[in-house]
Design an enzyme around this catalytic site. Structure first.
Site, short mmCIF file in Angstrom:
data_model
loop_
_atom_site.label_atom_id
_atom_site.label_comp_id
_atom_site.label_asym_id
_atom_site.label_seq_id
_atom_site.Cartn_x
_atom_site.Cartn_y
_atom_site.Cartn_z
N GLU A 37 0.84 -1.19 0.00
CA GLU A 37 0.00 0.00 0.00
C GLU A 37 0.88 1.25 0.00
O GLU A 37 1.87 1.32 0.73
CB GLU A 37 -0.90 -0.02 1.23
N LYS A 56 -9.41 3.09 -2.50
CA LYS A 56 -9.71 2.46 -1.21
C LYS A 56 -11.01 2.99 -0.64
O LYS A 56 -11.21 4.19 -0.48
CB LYS A 56 -8.54 2.73 -0.25
N CYS A 78 -5.72 -2.88 2.42
CA CYS A 78 -5.48 -2.84 3.86
C CYS A 78 -6.77 -2.92 4.68
O CYS A 78 -7.39 -3.97 4.77
CB CYS A 78 -4.67 -1.58 4.19
#
Length: 279
Positions: free
Chosen positions: A48, A117, A152
């Site tokens: 990430e 995200k 994540c």
């Protein structure tokens, strides 16, 4: 459906030690690591925000965040073509005056698919600095395998990753997940693999930053039954191989996916997130 499965997929997981806010050095580091990836690899996964490290400093983001056609993605596109494999990860992206934790799946033919995200890490203040994504991950075909992405914190939310109708075979998860929460990280990856009957790769960064430490071995690969299939070697690159015939046979024998509940995902921002953006 099962007569001519795609060939096995070889994946390299690269837990880079990311230097905070040093895009030039991080790109050079990533290129060097990619150059050491074994032959016949099909996908290489970077952590990430591999180009900058995790930060919620808006002033700093203004100096390092990039458009899709800027330096970072230009380099990623070049690497995919030069090395001959698909590259996945996320970078600090910028569009329409907003910052995004922007995932990418870049193929050797020059095509790039993006995913912003969705779930921004509240504890670290990520939701104050970045705009959350409003579109589910694209499903990208890589050599007959359907690839999806989560980033994540996204993996804490099973509904968001639900593999309705078996739309994906592999879930790629770039991360910046401190070792203090490694137990949760590992078990969430396993859960996503089991419940979605899909291979799951978690590529965590290595080294340390202001949020904690990141051992090299905190990156993982699990099969569709949740078994650890990571092959670790001395050069800090983790390999795994996915078997399509076994996957399809497993899904055919144990058809849990046929009993999944139907649902609709609400992708609107929460009132709190909207208030923060407007403040």
């Amino acid at each position: 459906m099962y007569s001519n499965p795609a060939p096995n997929l070889k994946v390299a997981v690269i837990p880079l030690d990311v230097i905070p806010a040093d895009v030039k050095s991080n790109l050079a580091h990533a290129c060097e690591a990619l150059s050491r990836v074994e032959a016949e690899t099909d996908i290489a996964v970077l952590p990430e925000l591999f180009n900058s490290g995790f930060t919620t400093d808006a002033e700093l983001l203004e100096s390092i965040a990039e458009e899709d056609d800027s330096c970072t993605m230009t380099e990623v596109k070049r690497w995919a073509k030069e090395f001959g494999f698909t590259i996945c990860g996320s970078f600090a992206g910028k569009a329409d005056g907003c910052f995004y934790n922007r995932g990418f799946i870049a193929k050797p033919d020059g095509t790039i698919n993006f995913y912003n995200k969705r779930h921004l890490f509240r504890l670290g203040g990520e939701y104050k600095a970045y705009q959350c994504g409003t579109v589910e991950s694209p499903i990208v075909d890589v050599k007959g395998w359907n690839i999806a992405m989560a980033i994540c914190y996204d993996i804490r939310f099973p509904v968001w990753n639900r593999n309705a109708g078996l739309k994906y075979d592999v879930l790629i998860v770039p991360a910046n997940w401190p070792h203090v929460r490694e137990f949760a990280w590992r078990h969430l990856l396993i859960a996503r693999a089991i419940e979605n009957q899909a291979y799951v790769v978690g590529c965590n960064r290595s080294g340390k930053d202001e949020f904690g430490e990141y051992p090299v071995d905190d990156s993982y690969a699990f099969d569709y039954m949740g078994a650890d299939i990571a092959q670790r070697n001395a050069n800090n690159i983790i390999y795994c191989e996915f078997d399509k015939e076994k996957l399809l046979t497993g899904r055919s024998r144990f058809k849990a996916w046929l009993d999944a509940d139907e649902f609709t995902i609400n992708i609107e921002s929460t009132d709190e997130e909207s208030a923060v953006k407007q403040a």
